[in-house]
Write a protein that holds these residues in place. Structure first.
Motif, PDB file in Angstrom:
ATOM      1  N   LEU A  60       0.234  -5.527   3.745  1.00 43.76           N
ATOM      2  CA  LEU A  60       1.400  -6.402   3.600  1.00 43.76           C
ATOM      3  C   LEU A  60       1.024  -7.857   3.862  1.00 43.76           C
ATOM      4  O   LEU A  60       1.481  -8.761   3.161  1.00 43.76           O
ATOM      5  CB  LEU A  60       2.498  -5.962   4.571  1.00 43.76           C
ATOM      6  CG  LEU A  60       3.211  -4.640   4.255  1.00 43.76           C
ATOM      7  CD1 LEU A  60       4.094  -4.229   5.416  1.00 43.76           C
ATOM      8  CD2 LEU A  60       4.020  -4.756   2.979  1.00 43.76           C
ATOM      9  N   LYS A  61       0.179  -8.068   4.877  1.00 42.14           N
ATOM     10  CA  LYS A  61      -0.257  -9.431   5.196  1.00 42.14           C
ATOM     11  C   LYS A  61      -0.994 -10.044   4.005  1.00 42.14           C
ATOM     12  O   LYS A  61      -0.737 -11.199   3.624  1.00 42.14           O
ATOM     13  CB  LYS A  61      -1.183  -9.403   6.407  1.00 42.14           C
ATOM     14  CG  LYS A  61      -1.747 -10.756   6.804  1.00 42.14           C
ATOM     15  CD  LYS A  61      -3.103 -10.606   7.476  1.00 42.14           C
ATOM     16  CE  LYS A  61      -4.142 -10.127   6.481  1.00 42.14           C
ATOM     17  NZ  LYS A  61      -5.484  -9.981   7.013  1.00 42.14           N
ATOM     18  N   ASP A  62      -1.887  -9.286   3.386  1.00 40.42           N
ATOM     19  CA  ASP A  62      -2.648  -9.782   2.236  1.00 40.42           C
ATOM     20  C   ASP A  62      -1.721 -10.115   1.067  1.00 40.42           C
ATOM     21  O   ASP A  62      -1.884 -11.145   0.395  1.00 40.42           O
ATOM     22  CB  ASP A  62      -3.679  -8.745   1.794  1.00 40.42           C
ATOM     23  CG  ASP A  62      -4.799  -8.567   2.804  1.00 40.42           C
ATOM     24  OD1 ASP A  62      -4.976  -9.460   3.648  1.00 40.42           O
ATOM     25  OD2 ASP A  62      -5.490  -7.531   2.752  1.00 40.42           O
ATOM     26  N   ILE A  63      -0.740  -9.246   0.828  1.00 37.65           N
ATOM     27  CA  ILE A  63       0.187  -9.446  -0.290  1.00 37.65           C
ATOM     28  C   ILE A  63       0.973 -10.744  -0.114  1.00 37.65           C
ATOM     29  O   ILE A  63       1.041 -11.589  -1.010  1.00 37.65           O
ATOM     30  CB  ILE A  63       1.162  -8.254  -0.411  1.00 37.65           C
ATOM     31  CG1 ILE A  63       0.413  -6.994  -0.866  1.00 37.65           C
ATOM     32  CG2 ILE A  63       2.288  -8.573  -1.399  1.00 37.65           C
ATOM     33  CD1 ILE A  63       1.267  -5.735  -0.859  1.00 37.65           C
ATOM     34  N   ILE A  64       1.561 -10.916   1.068  1.00 37.03           N
ATOM     35  CA  ILE A  64       2.422 -12.075   1.296  1.00 37.03           C
ATOM     36  C   ILE A  64       1.614 -13.370   1.329  1.00 37.03           C
ATOM     37  O   ILE A  64       2.044 -14.400   0.792  1.00 37.03           O
ATOM     38  CB  ILE A  64       3.227 -11.913   2.599  1.00 37.03           C
ATOM     39  CG1 ILE A  64       4.020 -10.597   2.578  1.00 37.03           C
ATOM     40  CG2 ILE A  64       4.174 -13.090   2.787  1.00 37.03           C
ATOM     41  CD1 ILE A  64       4.988 -10.472   1.425  1.00 37.03           C
ATOM     42  N   LEU A  65       0.431 -13.345   1.953  1.00 33.59           N
ATOM     43  CA  LEU A  65      -0.406 -14.545   1.984  1.00 33.59           C
ATOM     44  C   LEU A  65      -0.789 -14.989   0.581  1.00 33.59           C
ATOM     45  O   LEU A  65      -0.884 -16.184   0.297  1.00 33.59           O
ATOM     46  CB  LEU A  65      -1.668 -14.290   2.810  1.00 33.59           C
ATOM     47  CG  LEU A  65      -1.573 -14.563   4.312  1.00 33.59           C
ATOM     48  CD1 LEU A  65      -2.892 -14.252   4.993  1.00 33.59           C
ATOM     49  CD2 LEU A  65      -1.161 -15.999   4.598  1.00 33.59           C
ATOM     50  N   ASN A  66      -1.006 -14.036  -0.321  1.00 32.13           N
ATOM     51  CA  ASN A  66      -1.328 -14.379  -1.701  1.00 32.13           C
ATOM     52  C   ASN A  66      -0.163 -15.096  -2.373  1.00 32.13           C
ATOM     53  O   ASN A  66      -0.359 -16.048  -3.130  1.00 32.13           O
ATOM     54  CB  ASN A  66      -1.695 -13.119  -2.490  1.00 32.13           C
ATOM     55  CG  ASN A  66      -3.148 -12.741  -2.359  1.00 32.13           C
ATOM     56  OD1 ASN A  66      -3.906 -12.760  -3.322  1.00 32.13           O
ATOM     57  ND2 ASN A  66      -3.574 -12.381  -1.157  1.00 32.13           N
ATOM     58  N   PHE A  67       1.060 -14.652  -2.086  1.00 33.17           N
ATOM     59  CA  PHE A  67       2.229 -15.322  -2.653  1.00 33.17           C
ATOM     60  C   PHE A  67       2.371 -16.740  -2.103  1.00 33.17           C
ATOM     61  O   PHE A  67       2.727 -17.672  -2.829  1.00 33.17           O
ATOM     62  CB  PHE A  67       3.504 -14.527  -2.366  1.00 33.17           C
ATOM     63  CG  PHE A  67       3.697 -13.350  -3.262  1.00 33.17           C
ATOM     64  CD1 PHE A  67       3.861 -13.523  -4.627  1.00 33.17           C
ATOM     65  CD2 PHE A  67       3.697 -12.064  -2.761  1.00 33.17           C
ATOM     66  CE1 PHE A  67       4.038 -12.435  -5.468  1.00 33.17           C
ATOM     67  CE2 PHE A  67       3.861 -10.968  -3.592  1.00 33.17           C
ATOM     68  CZ  PHE A  67       4.038 -11.150  -4.956  1.00 33.17           C
ATOM     69  N   ILE A  68       2.074 -16.910  -0.821  1.00 32.04           N
ATOM     70  CA  ILE A  68       2.172 -18.233  -0.205  1.00 32.04           C
ATOM     71  C   ILE A  68       1.120 -19.167  -0.793  1.00 32.04           C
ATOM     72  O   ILE A  68       1.399 -20.327  -1.110  1.00 32.04           O
ATOM     73  CB  ILE A  68       2.015 -18.125   1.321  1.00 32.04           C
ATOM     74  CG1 ILE A  68       3.237 -17.410   1.916  1.00 32.04           C
ATOM     75  CG2 ILE A  68       1.853 -19.499   1.962  1.00 32.04           C
ATOM     76  CD1 ILE A  68       3.149 -17.146   3.382  1.00 32.04           C
ATOM     77  N   GLY A  82     -12.654 -12.597   1.191  1.00 32.70           N
ATOM     78  CA  GLY A  82     -12.730 -13.162   2.534  1.00 32.70           C
ATOM     79  C   GLY A  82     -11.422 -13.791   2.977  1.00 32.70           C
ATOM     80  O   GLY A  82     -11.130 -13.866   4.170  1.00 32.70           O
ATOM     81  N   LEU A  83     -10.627 -14.267   2.037  1.00 32.04           N
ATOM     82  CA  LEU A  83      -9.321 -14.854   2.348  1.00 32.04           C
ATOM     83  C   LEU A  83      -8.180 -14.046   1.752  1.00 32.04           C
ATOM     84  O   LEU A  83      -7.175 -13.786   2.401  1.00 32.04           O
ATOM     85  CB  LEU A  83      -9.253 -16.295   1.830  1.00 32.04           C
ATOM     86  CG  LEU A  83      -7.899 -17.008   1.948  1.00 32.04           C
ATOM     87  CD1 LEU A  83      -7.499 -17.147   3.416  1.00 32.04           C
ATOM     88  CD2 LEU A  83      -7.953 -18.385   1.292  1.00 32.04           C
ATOM     89  N   PHE A  84      -8.316 -13.638   0.494  1.00 30.67           N
ATOM     90  CA  PHE A  84      -7.232 -12.979  -0.217  1.00 30.67           C
ATOM     91  C   PHE A  84      -7.102 -11.500   0.106  1.00 30.67           C
ATOM     92  O   PHE A  84      -6.083 -10.889  -0.202  1.00 30.67           O
ATOM     93  CB  PHE A  84      -7.414 -13.158  -1.728  1.00 30.67           C
ATOM     94  CG  PHE A  84      -7.311 -14.580  -2.179  1.00 30.67           C
ATOM     95  CD1 PHE A  84      -6.085 -15.182  -2.372  1.00 30.67           C
ATOM     96  CD2 PHE A  84      -8.442 -15.344  -2.399  1.00 30.67           C
ATOM     97  CE1 PHE A  84      -5.978 -16.497  -2.782  1.00 30.67           C
ATOM     98  CE2 PHE A  84      -8.362 -16.660  -2.808  1.00 30.67           C
ATOM     99  CZ  PHE A  84      -7.121 -17.238  -2.992  1.00 30.67           C
ATOM    100  N   GLY A  85      -8.154 -10.900   0.711  1.00 29.64           N
ATOM    101  CA  GLY A  85      -8.098  -9.500   1.097  1.00 29.64           C
ATOM    102  C   GLY A  85      -7.782  -8.591  -0.070  1.00 29.64           C
ATOM    103  O   GLY A  85      -8.441  -8.644  -1.108  1.00 29.64           O
ATOM    104  N   ASP A  86      -6.755  -7.755   0.099  1.00 31.64           N
ATOM    105  CA  ASP A  86      -6.315  -6.851  -0.960  1.00 31.64           C
ATOM    106  C   ASP A  86      -5.076  -7.371  -1.666  1.00 31.64           C
ATOM    107  O   ASP A  86      -4.283  -6.598  -2.212  1.00 31.64           O
ATOM    108  CB  ASP A  86      -6.029  -5.453  -0.385  1.00 31.64           C
ATOM    109  CG  ASP A  86      -7.303  -4.700  -0.037  1.00 31.64           C
ATOM    110  OD1 ASP A  86      -8.324  -4.942  -0.713  1.00 31.64           O
ATOM    111  OD2 ASP A  86      -7.289  -3.888   0.901  1.00 31.64           O
TER     112      ASP A  86
END
Length: 398
Positions: free
Chosen positions: A296-304, A113-117
């Motif tokens: 890309l959005k999911d990847i970067i948000l996970n790093f943040i 729901g938040l982390f996506g892929d």
């Protein structure tokens, strides 16, 4: 009249009957087929819903339980959740047999729901692709130099903010300031964009920061909320708030990605390929369908998410530990003065002092490094690592 009374009583009792039925169904779902007394499995120490009782001191409670039972279970709907502090089990799962374990559908359904892929919610090929690409990119000199520059700049901003508050004699929440500073730094490294949360950001950036923090709390609330799927279906309560926050974050991040992509295409960015997003955008050209903007959005948000809370929480505990141990505090300060060649009562500007903080001087601050390491030991930034449940038991105990 008697018939009407019976009808009214039946209607009034219907919600109560439904509630009791739901509770009984939940209890049956929790306690059935759980191998509660099977000695091959770890002992049961309550249910996942017991965590609500200890919610404000959850990690302290779990630490106390783990002292008596290094590996134990909490019963949940349809499955158990295993907790272990046994180094042999941790090594078995996270090192020697890592390929045999996965996050599992239970965790993925909650986290997506938040982390996506992103890397925190996926398994298999997607996890390996992101892990490989991230480890390669983070090892590059360009990104390391860029990230160091960002953290140095924001550290100077942090010192100015705290100094001004101290001079004015104002009380302040140090953890909130660390959180803002960490988000500024991670967002700049991740997206190449200034949020300026520390010094007064735009309304849009402030809304993003608020939505970001609330979404983190709401997504983990799912672990102890047996009705979260129903709430999601009906768009009620915590799930309605989560959906609203995720939509706000998506709009904000998608605009950043679109702007960044256009800058790269037009080669207008002065720091092209310095931030993580720009490097992933270049990589996405090899497979644009798979690595689309949503991915890309999911990847970067996970790093943040990984970088913000862990850094800010560690700094908060570090300051707390120094305040509780003034002798250690003085030793840290003395080492910094000696290594940077500063005097105790010397008047020096923040910028001049930051010029003295180089890779070379940092490598000489052994006591500071030890104090930070001890802080991480006492107050780990990531106190719990999610593992899959039944797979964990079956691999270890059978």
């Amino acid at each position: 009249m008697e018939a009407l009374s019976i009808i009214f009583i039946s209607i009034a009792a219907t919600p109560l009957v439904l509630f009791v039925s739901c509770c009984l169904h939940l209890l049956l779902h929790v306690f059935s087929n759980q191998a509660i007394n099977n000695p091959q499995y770890p002992p049961v120490k309550g249910t996942v819903f017991h965590q609500l009782i200890y919610f404000k001191k959850l990690y302290d409670h779990q630490t106390e339980v783990s002292r008596k039972h290094p590996t134990f279970r909490l019963l949940g709907p349809g499955q158990s959740v295993a907790y272990t502090t046994d180094p042999r089990n941790i090594e078995h799962v996270l090192k020697t047999n890592f390929d045999k374990y996965s996050k599992g559908k239970y965790n993925q359904e909650i986290l997506s729901g938040l982390f996506g892929d992103g890397i925190f919610a996926v398994d298999g090929d997607k996890w390996r692709q992101q892990r490989k690409l991230a480890s390669f990119e983070f090892s590059t000199r360009v990104l390391r130099d860029f990230s160091c520059s960002v953290f140095r700049t924001n550290a100077a901003k942090l010192v100015r903010v705290v100094s001004n508050l101290a001079i004015a004699g104002q009380s302040f929440d140090i953890q909130d300031i660390f959180m803002r500073c960490a988000l500024d730094s991670i967002f700049k490294v991740g997206f190449g964009v200034e949020l300026n949360c520390l010094e007064g950001s735009s309304e849009e950036a402030t809304d993003f920061m608020k939505a970001f923090d609330e979404s983190n709390a709401l997504i983990y609330w799912r672990y102890v909320d047996p009705l979260w799927k129903l709430k999601r279906l009906l768009n009620l309560g915590s799930e309605a708030s989560l959906k609203k926050n995720v939509r706000l974050m998506d709009n904000f991040v998608n605009n950043v990605i679109s702007t960044r992509r256009n800058l790269l295409l037009r080669q207008l960015s002065n720091n092209a390929k310095e931030d993580i997003l720009s490097r992933f955008l270049v990589e996405s050209e090899k497979d644009p369908e798979k690595m689309n903007d949503r991915y890309l959005k999911d990847i970067i948000l996970n790093f943040i998410i990984a970088g913000k809370d862990s850094s800010a929480n560690t700094l908060s505990w570090f300051i707390y530990a120094l305040c509780k141990n003034p002798l250690v505090q003085e030793k840290v300060a003395q080492e910094v003065r000696e290594v940077t060649g500063s005097q105790e009562n010397e008047a020096i500007s923040i910028d001049d002092f930051m010029d003295k903080i180089t890779d070379s001087t940092l490598e000489q601050m052994h006591y500071l490094h030890s104090a930070l390491t001890e802080t991480l030991r006492l107050f780990p930034a990531v106190p719990v690592v999610n593992l899959s449940s039944y797979l964990f038991y079956d691999m270890i105990y059978q």
